[in-house]
Motif scaffolding. Structure first.
Motif, PDB file in Angstrom:
ATOM      1  N   PHE A  94     -17.286  91.397 124.285  1.00  0.00           N
ATOM      2  CA  PHE A  94     -16.218  90.917 125.165  1.00  0.00           C
ATOM      3  C   PHE A  94     -15.371  89.850 124.475  1.00  0.00           C
ATOM      4  O   PHE A  94     -15.884  89.064 123.682  1.00  0.00           O
ATOM      5  N   PRO A  95     -14.075  89.782 124.827  1.00  0.00           N
ATOM      6  CA  PRO A  95     -13.257  88.685 124.292  1.00  0.00           C
ATOM      7  C   PRO A  95     -13.807  87.341 124.770  1.00  0.00           C
ATOM      8  O   PRO A  95     -14.171  87.207 125.940  1.00  0.00           O
ATOM      9  N   GLU A  96     -13.860  86.390 123.873  1.00  0.00           N
ATOM     10  CA  GLU A  96     -14.433  85.083 124.186  1.00  0.00           C
ATOM     11  C   GLU A  96     -13.726  84.422 125.371  1.00  0.00           C
ATOM     12  O   GLU A  96     -14.345  83.758 126.191  1.00  0.00           O
ATOM     13  N   LEU A 101     -18.726  80.705 131.541  1.00  0.00           N
ATOM     14  CA  LEU A 101     -20.161  80.406 131.534  1.00  0.00           C
ATOM     15  C   LEU A 101     -20.922  81.683 131.160  1.00  0.00           C
ATOM     16  O   LEU A 101     -20.627  82.753 131.684  1.00  0.00           O
ATOM     17  N   ILE A 102     -21.871  81.533 130.238  1.00  0.00           N
ATOM     18  CA  ILE A 102     -22.716  82.660 129.826  1.00  0.00           C
ATOM     19  C   ILE A 102     -24.148  82.282 130.198  1.00  0.00           C
ATOM     20  O   ILE A 102     -24.686  81.298 129.684  1.00  0.00           O
ATOM     21  N   ALA A 142     -25.636  85.749 122.175  1.00  0.00           N
ATOM     22  CA  ALA A 142     -24.733  84.947 123.010  1.00  0.00           C
ATOM     23  C   ALA A 142     -24.326  83.665 122.292  1.00  0.00           C
ATOM     24  O   ALA A 142     -23.167  83.261 122.315  1.00  0.00           O
ATOM     25  N   LYS A 143     -25.293  83.039 121.619  1.00  0.00           N
ATOM     26  CA  LYS A 143     -25.003  81.787 120.906  1.00  0.00           C
ATOM     27  C   LYS A 143     -24.043  82.011 119.744  1.00  0.00           C
ATOM     28  O   LYS A 143     -23.246  81.139 119.404  1.00  0.00           O
ATOM     29  N   GLU A 144     -24.150  83.191 119.139  1.00  0.00           N
ATOM     30  CA  GLU A 144     -23.258  83.495 118.020  1.00  0.00           C
ATOM     31  C   GLU A 144     -21.859  83.865 118.483  1.00  0.00           C
ATOM     32  O   GLU A 144     -20.899  83.773 117.729  1.00  0.00           O
ATOM     33  N   ALA A 147     -18.985  79.527 122.582  1.00  0.00           N
ATOM     34  CA  ALA A 147     -19.185  78.098 122.322  1.00  0.00           C
ATOM     35  C   ALA A 147     -20.540  77.677 122.883  1.00  0.00           C
ATOM     36  O   ALA A 147     -20.885  78.053 124.008  1.00  0.00           O
ATOM     37  N   PRO A 148     -21.324  76.917 122.095  1.00  0.00           N
ATOM     38  CA  PRO A 148     -22.692  76.581 122.511  1.00  0.00           C
ATOM     39  C   PRO A 148     -22.765  75.899 123.877  1.00  0.00           C
ATOM     40  O   PRO A 148     -23.721  76.130 124.626  1.00  0.00           O
TER      41      PRO A 148
END
Ligand code: ADP
Ligand code: MN
Length: 181
Positions: A94-96, A101-102, A142-144, A147-148
């Protein structure tokens, strides 16, 4: 085109290994916060976002472009400015800019074993998914990809934990809305 700065409501992605409870949790959030639930796996089936059937893997090959075009109607429109809760076992496609929120749901090995057995997964498929969960593959992805500070890991073994998680998301949502008043 909807960007994080001009949407009126946040978009949330619920991700995790199959069986961790994404669809259950996403539908709870959708109901509680009056959001639109996009079950990406269902969208793929409904809109036939497949390229071909892979005999060796016993699975359909995803047509990512078609899927993103299909979902884009919801995400990149001025009419629906946010308020989407998506659930899918992967996040990197997906586009960032789509998500604020992830949430990565996590489940213990024993609990996941039972859930996948109940779902009728054969041993091979069950083992693959258990290994994926043990190794934290989905969290890593997800982390990669985001944004963390927007990636959160949530334990989801029990109904009580799901209720706690729901309360956390609700609090997060209220704060997001307040900050933009
Ligand atoms: P996913 O969409 O990640 O594959 P589901 O939402 O379909 O997972 O949930 C898998 C199974 O686990 C379902 O039978 C669901 O009822 C159950 N389940 C999900 N979350 C919880 C929870 N927090 N406590 C107990 N059972 C749960
Ligand atoms: Mn699901």
């Amino acid at each position: 085109m909807s960007s994080p700065d001009d949407r009126k409501r946040p978009n949330i992605l619920i991700t995790g290994t199959p069986g961790v409870g994404k669809t259950s949790f996403a539908s709870m959030i959708a109901e509680k916060l009056n959001m639109h639930h996009a079950n990406v796996g269902e969208v793929i089936k409904e809109k036939k976002c497949y390229l071909e059937y892979d005999e060796s893997l016993n699975t359909h090959v995803l047509d990512e472009d078609k899927l993103l075009d299909t979902l884009e109607i919801d995400f990149d429109t001025d009419k629906i400015s946010g308020g989407i809760v998506c659930d899918y076992h992967s996040s990197e496609l997906f586009p960032e800019r789509w998500f604020d929120l992830i949430l990565v749901l996590r489940t213990s090995t024993e609990v996941l074993f039972d859930r996948l057995t109940e779902r009728g997964y054969n041993e091979k498929k069950r083992n693959e998914n258990m290994e994926c969960e043990i190794m934290g593959i989905v969290l890593e992805e997800a982390k990669e990809s985001y944004a963390p500070e927007i990636v959160q890991e949530l334990t989801n073994n029990t109904i009580d934990e799901m209720d706690e998680n729901l309360a956390r998301v609700e609090a997060w949502y209220k704060q997001w809305m307040q900050e933009r008043e």
